[in-house]
Design a protein around this motif. Structure first.
Motif, short mmCIF file in Angstrom:
data_model
loop_
_atom_site.label_atom_id
_atom_site.label_comp_id
_atom_site.label_asym_id
_atom_site.label_seq_id
_atom_site.Cartn_x
_atom_site.Cartn_y
_atom_site.Cartn_z
N ALA A 106 53.12 71.37 57.33
CA ALA A 106 52.54 70.30 56.67
C ALA A 106 53.71 69.63 55.71
CB ALA A 106 51.48 70.60 55.90
N ALA A 107 54.40 70.50 55.09
CA ALA A 107 55.40 70.04 54.41
C ALA A 107 56.68 69.36 54.96
CB ALA A 107 56.17 71.23 53.64
N GLU A 108 56.92 69.63 56.32
CA GLU A 108 57.92 68.91 57.10
C GLU A 108 57.31 67.72 58.00
OE1 GLU A 108 59.62 71.91 59.63
OE2 GLU A 108 60.48 73.38 57.82
N GLY A 109 56.20 67.40 57.36
CA GLY A 109 55.55 66.01 58.17
C GLY A 109 54.74 66.05 59.31
N HIS A 110 54.41 67.10 59.82
CA HIS A 110 53.47 67.60 61.01
C HIS A 110 52.06 67.24 60.57
CE1 HIS A 110 57.20 68.57 62.99
NE2 HIS A 110 57.14 69.44 62.17
N THR A 111 50.90 67.01 61.50
CA THR A 111 49.63 66.75 61.07
C THR A 111 49.14 68.20 61.32
OG1 THR A 111 49.58 64.47 61.65
CG2 THR A 111 47.76 65.51 61.77
N ILE A 112 48.28 68.39 60.69
CA ILE A 112 47.61 69.95 60.82
C ILE A 112 46.21 69.47 61.14
CG2 ILE A 112 46.76 71.87 59.58
CD1 ILE A 112 49.96 71.61 59.99
N MET A 163 46.31 67.33 58.87
CA MET A 163 47.21 66.66 57.68
C MET A 163 46.87 66.98 56.51
SD MET A 163 49.89 65.13 58.12
CE MET A 163 50.83 65.17 56.73
N VAL A 164 47.67 66.96 55.55
CA VAL A 164 47.07 67.24 54.07
C VAL A 164 46.10 66.08 53.75
CG1 VAL A 164 49.27 68.34 53.52
CG2 VAL A 164 48.98 65.91 53.42
N ALA A 165 45.47 66.57 52.60
CA ALA A 165 44.44 65.49 51.82
C ALA A 165 45.11 64.16 51.69
CB ALA A 165 43.87 66.41 50.60
N LEU A 166 43.84 63.08 51.96
CA LEU A 166 44.40 62.12 51.86
C LEU A 166 43.72 61.24 50.56
CD1 LEU A 166 44.18 61.08 55.54
CD2 LEU A 166 46.32 61.72 54.32
N LEU A 167 44.74 60.55 49.70
CA LEU A 167 43.78 60.08 48.87
C LEU A 167 43.79 58.36 49.05
CD1 LEU A 167 46.24 61.50 45.64
CD2 LEU A 167 43.89 62.04 46.92
N THR A 168 43.26 57.62 48.08
CA THR A 168 43.21 56.29 48.44
C THR A 168 44.80 55.68 48.44
OG1 THR A 168 43.46 55.69 46.15
CG2 THR A 168 40.84 55.89 46.85
N ARG A 169 44.69 54.57 49.59
CA ARG A 169 46.04 53.95 49.62
C ARG A 169 46.62 53.54 48.28
NH1 ARG A 169 46.99 52.88 55.04
NH2 ARG A 169 45.37 53.02 56.40
N GLY A 170 45.88 53.14 47.54
CA GLY A 170 46.65 52.36 46.28
C GLY A 170 47.19 53.72 45.54
N ARG A 171 46.45 54.80 45.35
CA ARG A 171 46.97 55.76 44.45
C ARG A 171 48.10 56.64 45.16
NH1 ARG A 171 43.32 61.12 42.83
NH2 ARG A 171 44.85 62.19 41.75
N GLU A 172 47.99 56.45 46.74
CA GLU A 172 49.07 57.25 47.74
C GLU A 172 50.19 56.27 46.90
OE1 GLU A 172 50.60 56.68 51.82
OE2 GLU A 172 48.53 57.06 51.54
N LYS A 173 50.37 55.07 47.23
CA LYS A 173 51.37 54.21 47.20
C LYS A 173 51.88 54.55 45.60
CE LYS A 173 52.94 49.52 47.57
NZ LYS A 173 52.54 48.10 47.73
N SER A 174 51.19 54.34 44.87
CA SER A 174 51.64 54.46 43.43
C SER A 174 52.39 55.97 43.06
CB SER A 174 50.48 54.33 42.14
OG SER A 174 50.73 54.66 41.08
N ASN A 175 51.72 57.14 43.69
CA ASN A 175 52.37 58.46 43.48
C ASN A 175 53.73 58.46 44.15
OD1 ASN A 175 50.41 59.52 41.96
ND2 ASN A 175 49.13 60.31 43.61
N ARG A 176 53.86 57.81 45.31
CA ARG A 176 55.18 57.94 46.08
C ARG A 176 56.17 57.16 45.38
NH1 ARG A 176 53.00 56.43 50.29
NH2 ARG A 176 53.64 54.52 50.55
N GLN A 177 55.93 55.94 44.93
CA GLN A 177 56.67 54.97 43.98
C GLN A 177 57.06 55.70 42.84
OE1 GLN A 177 54.63 51.41 43.73
NE2 GLN A 177 55.48 50.46 45.71
N LEU A 231 46.32 75.62 53.93
CA LEU A 231 47.09 74.58 54.07
C LEU A 231 46.83 74.12 52.19
CD1 LEU A 231 48.38 72.22 54.76
CD2 LEU A 231 46.29 70.91 55.44
N GLY A 232 45.92 74.64 51.76
CA GLY A 232 45.66 74.26 50.17
C GLY A 232 45.33 72.80 50.07
N LEU A 286 48.84 83.62 58.39
CA LEU A 286 50.18 83.07 58.34
C LEU A 286 50.06 81.65 57.54
CD1 LEU A 286 51.50 83.69 61.89
CD2 LEU A 286 52.07 85.05 59.94
N PRO A 287 49.46 81.85 56.34
CA PRO A 287 49.62 80.67 55.60
C PRO A 287 50.58 79.96 55.15
CG PRO A 287 49.07 82.41 53.93
CD PRO A 287 49.13 82.71 55.46
#
Length: 340
Positions: free
Chosen positions: A149-155, A1-15, A190-191, A141-142
């Motif tokens: 990953a962009a389509e939601g799959h776990t890498i 999966m892509v890099a994971l930030l803290t839950r609070g930052r993730e929620k803030s960015n998504r919102q 993946l970057g 094949l990057p």
């Protein structure tokens, strides 16, 4: 999966992204709303690939376009990224605690030429899976790594070279180097940082390698049943085989190979059959919650060890200590794995 930030930052960015999308649509006329929505979804996919938010949750907006007949994802389970373990009844005496008629779909050995066809089939059904990638394939094949990953799959990871003699027959230092080189290659393609999930090529692990990976927070995945798609058969024969095994097990971690053309051809009908037969798709992501584990029953035996011993010879006959049957305290028992 892509890099994971803290839950609070993730929620803030998504919102923040979703708020911007809402304001754009609100201010736009109906004639331009659809193009703006498409652009917004592309923005979410780009942010996901860059590690700004969880790809599965970003991809959820696109799921609504599939309609009620699509398989979709019934629920997401978190795999503890701080405490590694090893699951999959064909190799280990424990597996994920899935409900009746729940499946986790996994694909090995990509990215490869059939991978776009696999991704197309998954997208049509709004299905999300986990890809265990070979490092050198990811280097070649990057774009496919980023698309998945962009389509939601776990890498996830599957070594760098997938050595023919397997990691078990290599020196410990050489095997660790191949694993780490693969992790680096996948992350670079993946970057971002992929999920701390690993599957041993040929399931041929060793006690030292298992200990090293789990100590670093990696969860090692075997499988509960496989499609045997490395064998010569027609797509229809593969479909019938994997469905018969699934009907026997009633749930589990299923292993396919997106490097196999027959699997790419078979997959659309398989996904439709899952929906038709009442199966639900579960998607795995790294998280902070304890990994849901169920212990094997007292009659558990490894499916993979006899195959490894026969294939690799006397040097591979020592079953890793990680396979010893130790129940998790208080955990319920899972049924014995189905036949290969």
């Amino acid at each position: 999966m892509v890099a994971l930030l803290t839950r609070g930052r993730e929620k803030s960015n998504r919102q923040a992204v979703m708020t911007a999308i809402f304001l754009l649509l609100k201010r736009s006329k109906a004639t331009v709303a659809a193009p703006l929505l498409r652009s917004a979804l592309m923005l979410l996919a780009t942010l996901s690939a860059a590690g700004v938010c969880y790809a599965p949750r970003a991809a959820a907006a696109a799921e609504r376009t599939c309609g009620p007949d699509a398989l979709g994802v019934s629920r997401i389970i978190e795999i503890d990224r701080a405490k590694g373990t090893a699951v999959g009844l064909q190799s280990y005496p424990r597996t994920l605690d899935l409900r009746d008629h729940e499946v986790v779909l996994t694909f090995d050995d990509g990215p490869a030429s059939p991978t776009p066809q696999v991704l197309d089939a998954l997208a049509k059904e709004c299905a999300r899976v986990t890809f265990f990638l070979i490092g050198r394939n990811a280097e070649s094949l990057p774009a496919l790594v980023k698309r998945a990953a962009a389509e939601g799959h776990t890498i996830a990871h599957h070594s760098y070279s997938h050595p023919d003699k397997t990691l078990r027959l290599m020196s410990e230092d050489a095997a660790k180097a191949d694993i780490d080189k693969g992790i680096t290659a996948v992350n670079k393609a993946l970057g971002a940082t992929a999920a701390p999930f690993f599957r041993f090529p040929g399931f041929a692990d060793t006690p030292a390698l298992v200990a090293d990976l789990t100590a670093r927070g990696y969860t090692i995945f075997g499988s509960d049943l496989w499609a045997s798609d490395w064998s010569h058969m027609t797509p229809k024969a593969e479909l019938d085989l994997v469905l018969s095994r699934l009907e026997k097990n009633r749930k589990g971690i299923v292993l396919f190979h997106d490097s196999q053309g027959i699997t790419a051809q078979m997959l659309p009908e398989f996904l439709r059959e899952l929906k038709k037969r009442g199966y639900s798709l579960v998607h795995m992501v790294p998280g902070d919650a304890p990994t849901p584990i169920v212990a094997a029953g007292p009659d558990w035996t490894s499916t993979t060890e006899p195959i490894i011993a026969k294939t690799l010879g006397p040097k591979a006959r020592q079953a890793p200590q990680a396979h010893e049957h130790e129940h998790e305290h208080g955990a319920p028992e899972a049924p014995k794995s189905g036949e290969p």
